[in-house]
Design a protein around this motif. Structure first.
Motif, PDB file in Angstrom:
ATOM      1  N   PHE A 102       0.830  -1.204   0.000  1.00  0.00           N
ATOM      2  CA  PHE A 102       0.000   0.000   0.000  1.00  0.00           C
ATOM      3  C   PHE A 102       0.864   1.253   0.000  1.00  0.00           C
ATOM      4  CE2 PHE A 102      -2.014   3.404   2.429  1.00  0.00           C
ATOM      5  CZ  PHE A 102      -3.157   3.596   1.681  1.00  0.00           C
ATOM      6  N   PHE A 103       1.843   1.305   0.886  1.00  0.00           N
ATOM      7  CA  PHE A 103       2.639   2.528   1.008  1.00  0.00           C
ATOM      8  C   PHE A 103       3.586   2.717  -0.174  1.00  0.00           C
ATOM      9  CE2 PHE A 103       1.434   2.303   5.522  1.00  0.00           C
ATOM     10  CZ  PHE A 103       0.975   3.607   5.657  1.00  0.00           C
ATOM     11  N   GLU A 104       4.110   1.623  -0.715  1.00  0.00           N
ATOM     12  CA  GLU A 104       5.051   1.784  -1.820  1.00  0.00           C
ATOM     13  C   GLU A 104       4.334   2.158  -3.111  1.00  0.00           C
ATOM     14  OE1 GLU A 104       7.544  -1.660  -1.903  1.00  0.00           O
ATOM     15  OE2 GLU A 104       8.533  -1.107  -0.037  1.00  0.00           O
ATOM     16  N   MET A 105       3.015   1.944  -3.164  1.00  0.00           N
ATOM     17  CA  MET A 105       2.275   2.373  -4.342  1.00  0.00           C
ATOM     18  C   MET A 105       1.933   3.864  -4.288  1.00  0.00           C
ATOM     19  SD  MET A 105      -0.351  -0.641  -5.350  1.00  0.00           S
ATOM     20  CE  MET A 105       0.195  -2.343  -5.450  1.00  0.00           C
ATOM     21  N   GLY A 106       2.145   4.499  -3.139  1.00  0.00           N
ATOM     22  CA  GLY A 106       1.840   5.918  -2.998  1.00  0.00           C
ATOM     23  C   GLY A 106       2.817   6.794  -3.762  1.00  0.00           C
ATOM     24  N   PRO A 107       2.575   8.113  -3.791  1.00  0.00           N
ATOM     25  CA  PRO A 107       3.422   9.012  -4.586  1.00  0.00           C
ATOM     26  C   PRO A 107       4.872   9.088  -4.105  1.00  0.00           C
ATOM     27  CG  PRO A 107       1.861  10.273  -3.276  1.00  0.00           C
ATOM     28  CD  PRO A 107       1.474   8.836  -3.148  1.00  0.00           C
ATOM     29  N   ARG A 108       5.145   8.654  -2.877  1.00  0.00           N
ATOM     30  CA  ARG A 108       6.528   8.730  -2.414  1.00  0.00           C
ATOM     31  C   ARG A 108       7.279   7.435  -2.663  1.00  0.00           C
ATOM     32  NH1 ARG A 108       4.162  11.714   1.620  1.00  0.00           N
ATOM     33  NH2 ARG A 108       4.974  13.808   1.948  1.00  0.00           N
ATOM     34  N   GLY A 109       6.576   6.384  -3.008  1.00  0.00           N
ATOM     35  CA  GLY A 109       7.233   5.112  -3.269  1.00  0.00           C
ATOM     36  C   GLY A 109       8.020   4.593  -2.092  1.00  0.00           C
ATOM     37  N   ALA A 110       7.518   4.797  -0.882  1.00  0.00           N
ATOM     38  CA  ALA A 110       8.263   4.344   0.285  1.00  0.00           C
ATOM     39  C   ALA A 110       7.326   4.086   1.451  1.00  0.00           C
ATOM     40  CB  ALA A 110       9.301   5.388   0.686  1.00  0.00           C
ATOM     41  N   THR A 111       7.665   3.066   2.242  1.00  0.00           N
ATOM     42  CA  THR A 111       6.927   2.808   3.475  1.00  0.00           C
ATOM     43  C   THR A 111       7.315   3.873   4.503  1.00  0.00           C
ATOM     44  OG1 THR A 111       8.723   1.424   4.212  1.00  0.00           O
ATOM     45  CG2 THR A 111       6.904   0.327   3.105  1.00  0.00           C
ATOM     46  N   VAL A 117      14.117   7.040   7.164  1.00  0.00           N
ATOM     47  CA  VAL A 117      15.566   6.983   6.922  1.00  0.00           C
ATOM     48  C   VAL A 117      15.945   7.563   5.563  1.00  0.00           C
ATOM     49  CG1 VAL A 117      15.910   5.001   8.419  1.00  0.00           C
ATOM     50  CG2 VAL A 117      15.478   4.654   6.006  1.00  0.00           C
ATOM     51  N   GLY A 118      14.957   8.016   4.777  1.00  0.00           N
ATOM     52  CA  GLY A 118      15.273   8.688   3.513  1.00  0.00           C
ATOM     53  C   GLY A 118      15.606   7.750   2.375  1.00  0.00           C
ATOM     54  N   LEU A 119      14.722   6.756   2.148  1.00  0.00           N
ATOM     55  CA  LEU A 119      14.913   5.840   1.026  1.00  0.00           C
ATOM     56  C   LEU A 119      13.642   5.845   0.183  1.00  0.00           C
ATOM     57  CD1 LEU A 119      16.295   2.734   2.917  1.00  0.00           C
ATOM     58  CD2 LEU A 119      17.619   4.247   1.470  1.00  0.00           C
ATOM     59  N   ARG A 120      13.763   5.406  -1.069  1.00  0.00           N
ATOM     60  CA  ARG A 120      12.561   5.160  -1.839  1.00  0.00           C
ATOM     61  C   ARG A 120      12.808   4.025  -2.834  1.00  0.00           C
ATOM     62  NH1 ARG A 120       9.763   9.109  -5.117  1.00  0.00           N
ATOM     63  NH2 ARG A 120       8.903   7.232  -6.001  1.00  0.00           N
ATOM     64  N   VAL A 121      11.714   3.397  -3.272  1.00  0.00           N
ATOM     65  CA  VAL A 121      11.824   2.318  -4.249  1.00  0.00           C
ATOM     66  C   VAL A 121      11.712   2.922  -5.638  1.00  0.00           C
ATOM     67  CG1 VAL A 121      10.849   0.144  -5.000  1.00  0.00           C
ATOM     68  CG2 VAL A 121      10.708   0.788  -2.619  1.00  0.00           C
ATOM     69  N   ALA A 122      12.518   2.443  -6.575  1.00  0.00           N
ATOM     70  CA  ALA A 122      12.423   2.935  -7.944  1.00  0.00           C
ATOM     71  C   ALA A 122      12.632   1.777  -8.898  1.00  0.00           C
ATOM     72  CB  ALA A 122      13.463   4.015  -8.204  1.00  0.00           C
ATOM     73  N   SER A 123      12.177   2.003 -10.117  1.00  0.00           N
ATOM     74  CA  SER A 123      12.335   0.967 -11.126  1.00  0.00           C
ATOM     75  C   SER A 123      13.751   1.009 -11.686  1.00  0.00           C
ATOM     76  CB  SER A 123      11.301   1.202 -12.228  1.00  0.00           C
ATOM     77  OG  SER A 123      11.560   0.345 -13.296  1.00  0.00           O
ATOM     78  N   ARG A 124      14.349  -0.157 -11.911  1.00  0.00           N
ATOM     79  CA  ARG A 124      15.749  -0.199 -12.316  1.00  0.00           C
ATOM     80  C   ARG A 124      15.975   0.267 -13.745  1.00  0.00           C
ATOM     81  NH1 ARG A 124      16.926  -5.227 -10.025  1.00  0.00           N
ATOM     82  NH2 ARG A 124      16.624  -6.152 -12.053  1.00  0.00           N
ATOM     83  N   THR A 194      13.418  -3.784  -9.442  1.00  0.00           N
ATOM     84  CA  THR A 194      13.451  -2.525  -8.705  1.00  0.00           C
ATOM     85  C   THR A 194      14.775  -2.394  -7.965  1.00  0.00           C
ATOM     86  OG1 THR A 194      12.414  -3.610  -6.810  1.00  0.00           O
ATOM     87  CG2 THR A 194      10.974  -2.444  -8.315  1.00  0.00           C
ATOM     88  N   TRP A 195      15.051  -1.192  -7.482  1.00  0.00           N
ATOM     89  CA  TRP A 195      16.128  -1.019  -6.518  1.00  0.00           C
ATOM     90  C   TRP A 195      15.730   0.072  -5.538  1.00  0.00           C
ATOM     91  CZ3 TRP A 195      20.750   0.759 -10.116  1.00  0.00           C
ATOM     92  CH2 TRP A 195      20.346   1.846 -10.859  1.00  0.00           C
ATOM     93  N   VAL A 196      16.448   0.144  -4.442  1.00  0.00           N
ATOM     94  CA  VAL A 196      16.106   1.099  -3.402  1.00  0.00           C
ATOM     95  C   VAL A 196      17.158   2.200  -3.394  1.00  0.00           C
ATOM     96  CG1 VAL A 196      15.765   1.436  -0.949  1.00  0.00           C
ATOM     97  CG2 VAL A 196      14.934  -0.623  -2.034  1.00  0.00           C
TER      98      VAL A 196
END
Lengths: 306, 354
Positions: A102-111, A117-124, A194-196
């Motif tokens: 749910f949270f990673e699908m949001g606009p910030r791409g992060a739980t 801690v200042g991370l986000r998921v992105a497509s590789r 993906t990568w973080v």
């Protein structure tokens, strides 16, 4: 791993996590892979949040249920209790499986943990992060995290024999997967593509060269003008310049005094006292001017050792 | 999280004082001060986008976003070559990165995704892993036959195959009446929804595990399928030994057609990823794994939905409906899934899902 001491070593370790992503319009975008420590911290935070939320919800549900008498077995439950039981078991399943998605699908791409801690998921591949990818990377959590941990608890008791140890080793491969590749991907990242990444939120700090002695080289306190010669400025490089910038921005007096004294010793000046900040501001501005003009001619000096 | 301060309640000054560009001693700082206003404007738009306040954005903001983003990106390129102010550089890097995620991350909401998913994407993903489905189906049929044969040859196998929770009264040598009793129709629906919820969470957990194991091993995932079907084969033998084959099949088919289908798909999806990584074709292994993984994930969302159905069917119609009704429901569900997965949406052009 030995702790890096030399500035060049620190830079190397940071550079190892740097990636360049070329956006569709051809801008090279610097990305930096989230460090494994930060990711572990984010995961622990997320699990804490989840545990606290699910446990408190369970307590609320059980508290509601306590009003009614509990009979033997599922078949004997009165209707209200049965409804609560359904709510509770579905809540448990969807909370533990749906939270990350749910949270990673949001606009910030992060739980929430990753955001802290200042991370986000992105497509590789530089494309968009699709819901499928997020589902895929989170479905493997069982195999990567919970099973290895269960195995670690169970196997040393020796019940499984050799097969148990083999299974433990096999699952440890998945648990330690991020340590075996340079992008520190987990197995879930691998199959989702993906990568973080680090996603630090930076505030724009004020310009240093417009204020104090940096602008014209003269101190507001004593009126003394500081002018440094070329050979005095060529001692230091970019790394020292940025250290000096940090010291000036933090504005801690003891650090300023210590740094001013060091620089004076290095360039052979008599260290006065009471006007350290103005001295450093002037030195900073002139050193930066020199290094930047060298840069325009293609000469770069990384640090004092180069 | 920002700490609450008094300034939260005061309105921000609309226009910040224009920076004194001429006062800057350094050329790189002058460059920065000239463009700072636009950077801050971009940052403000990004902040509102990330908060999810799309409605607060004017059309002007939305139209300007790509332009501001390109501006910031070129500023970054210039600053890297001319400036040594690390505060500016790190700020710009994070700004451009955030803008990039917003500009190139046009997300649609969960509802849009779900509509596309149910409206064809799920069926397409399932059709794409047909080969793995065939392998998993073959393995499951083999498992059932193996279970049957083992028990038929030596009854002792029954006790080592079938988990103890099923061996309450359903043991070899039990009379026909006792076996009939276990298939009987319940009188009331009390306790059934709780039973359904339990079944669902358990089965969904198992199928997610089957998927994940399919990626991790492939082979043990197949073994898991074989073992589960061997249990089924053993019980089938038990009931058929008392001439209750038809009754047992009807009792099982109500939810079994849905549940076994879902487990089949979960195993197949996991295997698909393993197979894609082992035989990536002309792609790189990573790209092949990513493609297989996304396809597998779509199938898995479908599997979870199917298991919700299966749990409901298992709890109510199986226990409450009679003999023929059970068989009809089971067969109808099977036909429904087959039609939905393999017939529906065949002629539709693929929507953009990449």
């Amino acid at each position: 791993m030995s702790s890096p001491s030399l500035p060049s070593q620190i830079r190397d370790r940071r550079a190892r996590r740097q990636r360049i992503m070329v956006t569709p319009e051809g801008v090279a975008l610097p990305l930096s892979i989230g460090s494994r420590g930060a990711r572990a911290g984010a995961l622990i935070l997320d699990l804490l949040i989840l545990s606290i939320a699910t446990l408190s919800l369970s307590l609320i549900i059980f508290g509601t249920a306590l009003g009614t008498r509990i009979e033997e077995g599922l078949a004997g439950l009165p209707g209200s209790l049965e409804f609560l039981f359904v709510v509770w078991s579905l809540m448990w399943f969807f909370a533990w499986n749906g939270y990350f998605m749910f949270f990673e699908m949001g606009p910030r791409g992060a739980t929430p943990g990753k955001r802290i801690v200042g991370l986000r998921v992105a497509s590789r591949d530089g494309g968009r992060l699709t819901p499928e990818a997020i589902v895929a990377r989170n479905l493997l959590r069982d195999v990567e995290l919970f099973l290895p941990l269960v195995m670690l608890l169970v196997t040393p008791s020796g019940d499984g024999g050799a097969a148990g140890w083999a299974a433990l080793l096999w699952f440890l491969v998945f648990l330690l997967f991020p340590f075996f590749n340079k992008d520190s991907m987990r197995a879930g990242d691998l199959i989702a593509g993906t990568w973080v990444l680090d996603a630090p939120k930076q505030k724009l700090a004020a310009t240093l060269s417009t204020e104090g002695a940096a602008a014209d080289g003269s101190s507001a306190v004593t009126g003394a003008a500081y002018k440094f010669g070329d050979d005095e400025l060529s001692i230091y490089g970019e790394h020292e310049l940025q250290t000096l910038e940090r010291v000036l921005r933090d504005g801690r007096q003891d650090a300023i005094d210590a740094v001013a004294e060091t620089i004076c010793r290095k360039i052979g000046w008599e260290a006065g006292s009471g006007d350290e900040r103005a001295f450093l501001e002037a030195f900073y501005a002139q050193l930066r001017a020199k290094l930047e003009s060298d840069m325009r001619f293609g000469k770069r000096k990384a640090d004092k050792f180069s | 999280m920002k700490a609450p301060t008094l300034s939260m309640f005061t309105r921000k000054a609309e226009i910040e004082a224009t920076p004194d560009i001429e006062a800057a001693a350094l050329r790189s700082d002058r460059f920065r001060l000239q463009r700072e206003g636009e950077w801050r404007r971009l940052e403000d738009i990004l902040h509102r986008l990330e908060k999810g306040k799309l409605r607060k954005l004017s059309d002007k903001d939305v139209l300007e976003l790509p332009a501001l983003y390109r501006m910031a990106a070129s500023s970054l390129a210039v600053a890297r070559e001319t400036s040594l102010d690390s505060a500016t550089l790190t700020y710009l890097e994070s700004l451009v990165q955030r803008a990039w995620f917003q500009v190139y991350g046009p997300r649609y909401g969960l509802t849009t995704w779900l509509r596309q998913f149910l409206g064809g994407n799920l069926s397409r993903a399932i059709r794409e892993i047909w080969l793995d489905i065939c392998v998993a189906l073959f393995v499951m049929v083999m498992g059932t036959i193996a279970g049957w044969l083992l028990v038929a040859r030596d009854v002792e196998w029954y006790y080592s195959l079938v988990p103890t929770q099923f061996t309450d009264s359903r043991v070899p040598g039990a009379s026909r009446e006792v076996l009939m009793e276990s298939l009987k129709v319940e009188e009331s629906a009390s306790g059934m929804s709780a039973f359904a919820a339990q079944l669902f969470t358990n089965n969904a957990g198992v199928s997610i595990l089957a998927f994940a194991l399919g990626f991790a091993f492939g082979i043990p995932s197949l073994l898991l399928l074989i073992y589960n079907m061997a249990v089924l084969g053993a019980m089938l033998w038990l009931f058929s030994s008392q001439d209750l084959t038809w009754e047992f099949a009807a009792w099982l088919s109500v939810h079994g057609t849905t549940e076994l289908f879902a487990i089949l798909l979960a195993g197949a999806a996991g295997m698909h990823i393993g197979r894609k990584m082992a035989f990536p074709g002309h792609k790189s292994i990573l790209a092949a794994a990513a493609e297989g993984g996304r396809r597998g994930a779509q199938v898995m969302v479908g599997v979870v939905l199917m298991l919700v159905f299966a749990a409901l069917l298992e709890a109510f119609p199986r226990q409450l409906a009679g003999q023929e009704a059970r068989a009809i429901i089971g067969i109808f569900m099977l036909l429904f899934w087959l039609a939905y997965f393999f017939v529906y949406g065949r002629d539709k052009t693929a929507e953009d899902t990449a």
